[in-house]
Motif scaffolding. Structure first.
Motif, PDB file in Angstrom:
ATOM      1  N   ASN A 154       0.818  -1.209   0.000  1.00 55.07           N
ATOM      2  CA  ASN A 154       0.000   0.000   0.000  1.00 55.07           C
ATOM      3  C   ASN A 154       0.853   1.260   0.000  1.00 55.07           C
ATOM      4  O   ASN A 154       0.363   2.351   0.311  1.00 55.07           O
ATOM      5  N   ASN A 155       2.135   1.107  -0.338  1.00 55.72           N
ATOM      6  CA  ASN A 155       3.052   2.249  -0.258  1.00 55.72           C
ATOM      7  C   ASN A 155       3.726   2.542  -1.595  1.00 55.72           C
ATOM      8  O   ASN A 155       4.819   3.092  -1.642  1.00 55.72           O
ATOM      9  N   LEU A 156       3.068   2.178  -2.693  1.00 56.31           N
ATOM     10  CA  LEU A 156       3.673   2.390  -3.998  1.00 56.31           C
ATOM     11  C   LEU A 156       3.181   3.680  -4.637  1.00 56.31           C
ATOM     12  O   LEU A 156       1.988   3.975  -4.634  1.00 56.31           O
ATOM     13  N   GLY A 157       4.120   4.436  -5.173  1.00 63.11           N
ATOM     14  CA  GLY A 157       3.774   5.545  -6.039  1.00 63.11           C
ATOM     15  C   GLY A 157       3.742   5.055  -7.475  1.00 63.11           C
ATOM     16  O   GLY A 157       3.780   3.845  -7.748  1.00 63.11           O
ATOM     17  N   ILE A 158       3.710   5.995  -8.418  1.00 58.22           N
ATOM     18  CA  ILE A 158       3.707   5.618  -9.827  1.00 58.22           C
ATOM     19  C   ILE A 158       4.969   4.826 -10.170  1.00 58.22           C
ATOM     20  O   ILE A 158       4.924   3.810 -10.868  1.00 58.22           O
ATOM     21  N   LYS A 175      16.077   0.566 -12.225  1.00 61.26           N
ATOM     22  CA  LYS A 175      14.844   0.670 -11.444  1.00 61.26           C
ATOM     23  C   LYS A 175      14.281   2.101 -11.456  1.00 61.26           C
ATOM     24  O   LYS A 175      14.973   3.057 -11.776  1.00 61.26           O
ATOM     25  N   VAL A 176      13.014   2.188 -11.090  1.00 63.97           N
ATOM     26  CA  VAL A 176      12.283   3.447 -11.163  1.00 63.97           C
ATOM     27  C   VAL A 176      12.101   4.002  -9.749  1.00 63.97           C
ATOM     28  O   VAL A 176      11.682   3.254  -8.858  1.00 63.97           O
ATOM     29  N   GLY A 214       8.017  12.966 -11.256  1.00 61.49           N
ATOM     30  CA  GLY A 214       9.407  13.099 -11.652  1.00 61.49           C
ATOM     31  C   GLY A 214      10.153  11.809 -11.876  1.00 61.49           C
ATOM     32  O   GLY A 214      11.332  11.830 -12.233  1.00 61.49           O
ATOM     33  N   GLU A 215       9.469  10.663 -11.684  1.00 56.91           N
ATOM     34  CA  GLU A 215      10.180   9.390 -11.855  1.00 56.91           C
ATOM     35  C   GLU A 215      10.662   9.197 -13.284  1.00 56.91           C
ATOM     36  O   GLU A 215      11.740   8.631 -13.530  1.00 56.91           O
ATOM     37  N   ASP A 216       9.886   9.681 -14.253  1.00 55.07           N
ATOM     38  CA  ASP A 216      10.288   9.566 -15.650  1.00 55.07           C
ATOM     39  C   ASP A 216      11.478  10.477 -15.955  1.00 55.07           C
ATOM     40  O   ASP A 216      12.382  10.110 -16.719  1.00 55.07           O
TER      41      ASP A 216
END
Length: 487
Positions: free
Chosen positions: A308-312, A413-414, A420-422
């Protein structure tokens, strides 16, 4: 002793008089100069007009340096009135003397529709290379830093003069953010954040972008952070995967748009097998039901994270490590669509043709109903094979859709963020690997009230900008270290 000479952008008597009134008899103010470009010099009591060619030109910076005879200069380049808060000048001067900073700037208040609201800004750091970094409308410069720069500067910028000055000063002096509200101004751009977001890639600003790139490139060379365009090419034919490509769609509460996104993938016409991996990050609306209507298609994989702690970014990691992920992982946001049936084929073809680790496409801005809206096509032509890997440290985005060679993406990894991950991946890939570009429009980016960046408050805008600046800092430190090792 009079410590400060003032230089303000003159727009009109109405605009400048409140600022002048607050400073004319101030104990620390030596002279007030008004910068104007028109045919008629302003006639404001207590002020000296200076005719300039362009506000942000190299010539204007040099001219100010010639007129500056006090230890500090106070500069206001905005087009609004400035109201100095009590003892604001004294506080700026006090911190300037304590820190010997090259440039100081502070938080401010803004009057927006007759309401006074805080306008905090963020700290400057090594990676604060954006030419649109928000310093507010008032900065204090150490005159010796200014003169040190202009003594050796022979630039002929029309638009990047102040940007070039700031970068050069940062090489030898600290740039200090005072976390205090030292003045008030009137907001002149009241658009929502989503409306402002793409100003820098508007085609009418192309000349500006070219100059900004030139200034930033020289700065990177000065600090040993510049990279030559000799990036590794990849033999993408060697890896074995169950499928050639996977479209990755993280989604949360997009019941109005997710079906459109999925359909645009399933209608792709390709000469290779592909699938779509949808990571539903615990949506609380009808997103799951919308996805369920496509499950009979074996190309559709629907994942719901255990965490339950995932962002995009975390959802992307889940997708690319799935055993049915393809050799190339291709981005599609849950409220966007591919332009036509050939998007996926064009992306995969580019990987093979250019032997690259990442591919970036071009898109067009549309409203919710797919009608084109300003600024229209976003093709990021500021990217070039010769200097794109360096210019990416200046710009705030890289285009869409993004696609990655999965073996490399699994290794890198992302970042597990929602913003801003991209961009983080673009920085990292461009350090080592060739990035392929598609300048034809292959993607529709829908702007609507549901976009996550449609109407952000100043605190969220600052948090986003601070994060991207930190990404640039990490990347620049890595590049400087890499260059040192290679010498």
């Amino acid at each position: 002793m009079k410590n400060i000479t003032c230089f303000f952008n003159y727009i009109s008597d109405t605009q400048i008089k409140p600022t002048v009134a607050a400073l004319t008899n101030h104990v620390d103010i030596h002279k007030i100069f008004l910068l104007y470009t028109g045919n008629f010099a302003p006639q404001i009591s207590g002020c000296i007009p200076i005719h300039i060619d362009m506000l942000h030109s190299s010539n204007t910076v040099r001219l100010i340096s010639e007129y500056a005879q006090t230890p500090y200069i106070l500069v206001g380049l905005g087009n609004t009135s400035l109201y100095l808060n009590e003892y604001g000048i004294e506080r700026m001067l006090q911190i300037a003397e304590d820190t010997q900073a090259g440039i100081l700037y502070s938080d401010s208040y803004q009057i927006n529709k007759n309401i006074r609201i805080p306008h905090p800004v963020i700290d400057y750091q090594l990676g604060s290379l954006r030419d649109d970094f928000d310093f507010g409308n008032l900065q204090l410069y150490q005159t010796s830093a200014l003169k040190k720069f202009t003594k050796s500067d022979n630039s002929t910028f029309q638009f990047a003069g102040w940007y070039n000055l700031r970068l050069k000063i940062s090489q030898h002096y600290n740039i200090i953010h005072i976390h205090e509200y030292l003045y008030t101004d009137i907001a002149t751009d009241t658009r929502n954040s989503g409306e402002k977001q793409f100003d820098y890639v508007d085609s009418k600003n192309r000349e500006v972008q070219i100059e900004m790139e030139q200034a930033c490139t020289q700065h990177l060379k000065d600090i040993n952070g510049w990279l030559p365009a000799t990036h590794k090419k990849i033999d993408v034919t060697t890896a074995t995967f169950p499928l050639e490509a996977s479209v990755i769609i993280p989604v949360y509460n997009r019941e109005r748009t997710i079906a459109d996104a999925i359909r645009s993938v399933l209608k792709q016409e390709c000469n290779f097998p592909f699938n779509v991996i949808i990571i539903d990050n615990h949506s609380t609306d009808s997103t799951g039901k919308e996805i369920a209507q496509f499950i009979k298609d074996t190309r559709v994989i629907h994942l719901i994270p255990e965490q339950n702690n995932l962002g995009i970014g975390g959802c992307w990691n889940l997708g690319i490590h799935h055993p049915m992920c393809g050799k190339f992982a291709v981005q599609l946001d849950s409220d966007d669509i591919y332009k036509d049936r050939h998007t996926l084929q064009k992306i995969v073809d580019t990987f093979y043709q250019e032997k690259c680790g990442m591919v970036i496409g071009s898109y067009v801005m549309t409203d919710f109903n797919m009608q084109v809206i300003p600024p229209g096509i976003i093709d990021h032509r500021e990217w070039s094979d010769e200097n794109g890997c360096n210019n990416t440290l200046r710009i705030n985005g890289l285009g869409a859709p993004r696609a990655f060679y999965t073996p490399l993406l699994r290794q890198i990894k992302v970042p597990n963020t929602n913003y801003g991950e991209d961009y983080a991946l673009g920085l990292r890939f461009s350090r080592e690997y060739r990035i392929g570009r598609i300048y034809d429009v292959i993607y529709l980016c829908r702007r609507w009230e549901g976009n996550s960046d449609a109407a952000l408050n100043i605190e969220q805008i600052n948090a986003n900008n601070l994060y991207k600046d930190s990404l640039r800092t990490y990347e620049l430190m890595a590049r400087i270290q890499m260059n040192r090792k290679q010498k």
